[in-house]
Write an enzyme that holds these catalytic residues in place. Structure first.
Site, PDB file in Angstrom:
ATOM      1  N   ASP A   1       0.859  -1.235  -0.003  1.00  0.00           N
ATOM      2  CA  ASP A   1      -0.008  -0.163   0.214  1.00  0.00           C
ATOM      3  C   ASP A   1       0.681   1.394   0.050  1.00  0.00           C
ATOM      4  O   ASP A   1       1.318   1.560   1.012  1.00  0.00           O
ATOM      5  CB  ASP A   1      -0.656  -0.180   1.242  1.00  0.00           C
ATOM      6  CG  ASP A   1      -1.764   1.033   1.196  1.00  0.00           C
ATOM      7  OD1 ASP A   1      -1.651   2.049   0.333  1.00  0.00           O
ATOM      8  OD2 ASP A   1      -2.906   1.150   2.082  1.00  0.00           O
TER       9      ASP A   1
ATOM     10  N   TYR B   1      -6.723  15.966  -9.055  1.00  0.00           N
ATOM     11  CA  TYR B   1      -6.102  14.975  -9.912  1.00  0.00           C
ATOM     12  C   TYR B   1      -5.211  15.525 -10.744  1.00  0.00           C
ATOM     13  O   TYR B   1      -3.820  15.220 -10.765  1.00  0.00           O
ATOM     14  CB  TYR B   1      -7.038  13.928 -10.786  1.00  0.00           C
ATOM     15  CG  TYR B   1      -6.430  12.885 -11.426  1.00  0.00           C
ATOM     16  CD1 TYR B   1      -5.795  11.978 -10.939  1.00  0.00           C
ATOM     17  CD2 TYR B   1      -6.370  12.838 -12.926  1.00  0.00           C
ATOM     18  CE1 TYR B   1      -5.245  10.819 -11.617  1.00  0.00           C
ATOM     19  CE2 TYR B   1      -5.991  11.825 -13.567  1.00  0.00           C
ATOM     20  CZ  TYR B   1      -5.287  10.935 -12.884  1.00  0.00           C
ATOM     21  OH  TYR B   1      -4.713   9.782 -13.866  1.00  0.00           O
TER      22      TYR B   1
END
Length: 180
Positions: A37, A127
């Site tokens: 992760d 983003y």
């Protein structure tokens, strides 16, 4: 990317958060898989250490990890924003740093920022910002790494059909034209 590298004879270590998709891909391309992760600060160094150990060194590192969130920036949830920046920008910087420290002259690092880095898009403001930040980092870091004989490439493909929109961490994707 993984398939093309495997087809060219590269020995690979691939990583993702885990699950059946990662294991299936690893089997298809005869790669070692490492579930990681990248939001965790130590994950990038651990990943590079495991890859270097498994491969006996590190010649190339390709970072195509990313998450996306859609919607008006005024409605962007703080947790979504934190995850977006953690994966798309901070983890990429950490991966680049860890890979550069493990590589010798002639090494290559590729970070996928995408065309959105230079064409920010409404409904994708955070983003766009994370990918533009990665592109700026890559430009500066490439100049630094050049002295060590390591090449850093900021890859900016156009909209590509990767399934990322279906796995958005926030908002609903707009109707997008078919990707490559």
């Amino acid at each position: 990317i993984t398939g093309q590298l495997a087809a060219s004879g590269a020995r690979l270590v691939i990583s993702g958060r885990g699950g059946a998709h990662l294991e299936t891909l690893a089997t298809q391309v005869a790669a070692c898989s490492v579930a990681m992760d990248l939001r965790q600060p130590s994950a990038t160094e651990d990943l590079i250490a495991q890859a270097t150990h498994h491969l006996g060194g590190l010649d190339v590192m390709v970072n195509a990890a990313g998450v996306v969130a859609f919607g008006d920036m005024a409605m962007l949830d703080d947790d979504v924003l934190d995850e977006l920046v953690a994966v798309d920008l901070v983890a990429a910087i950490r991966l680049t740093r860890a890979a550069a420290c493990a590589m010798e002259r002639g090494g290559v690092i590729v970070n996928v920022s995408g065309i959105i880095a230079e064409l920010p898009t409404a409904g994708l403001a955070a983003y766009s910002a994370a990918k533009a930040g990665l592109a700026a980092f890559d430009l500066a870091a490439a100049r630094e790494l050049r002295r060590a004989g390591i090449r850093l490439i900021d890859a900016r493909p156009p909209h590509t059909e990767t399934g990322l929109a279906a796995r958005a961490i926030g908002g609903l994707p707009p109707t997008l034209p078919p990707g490559r």
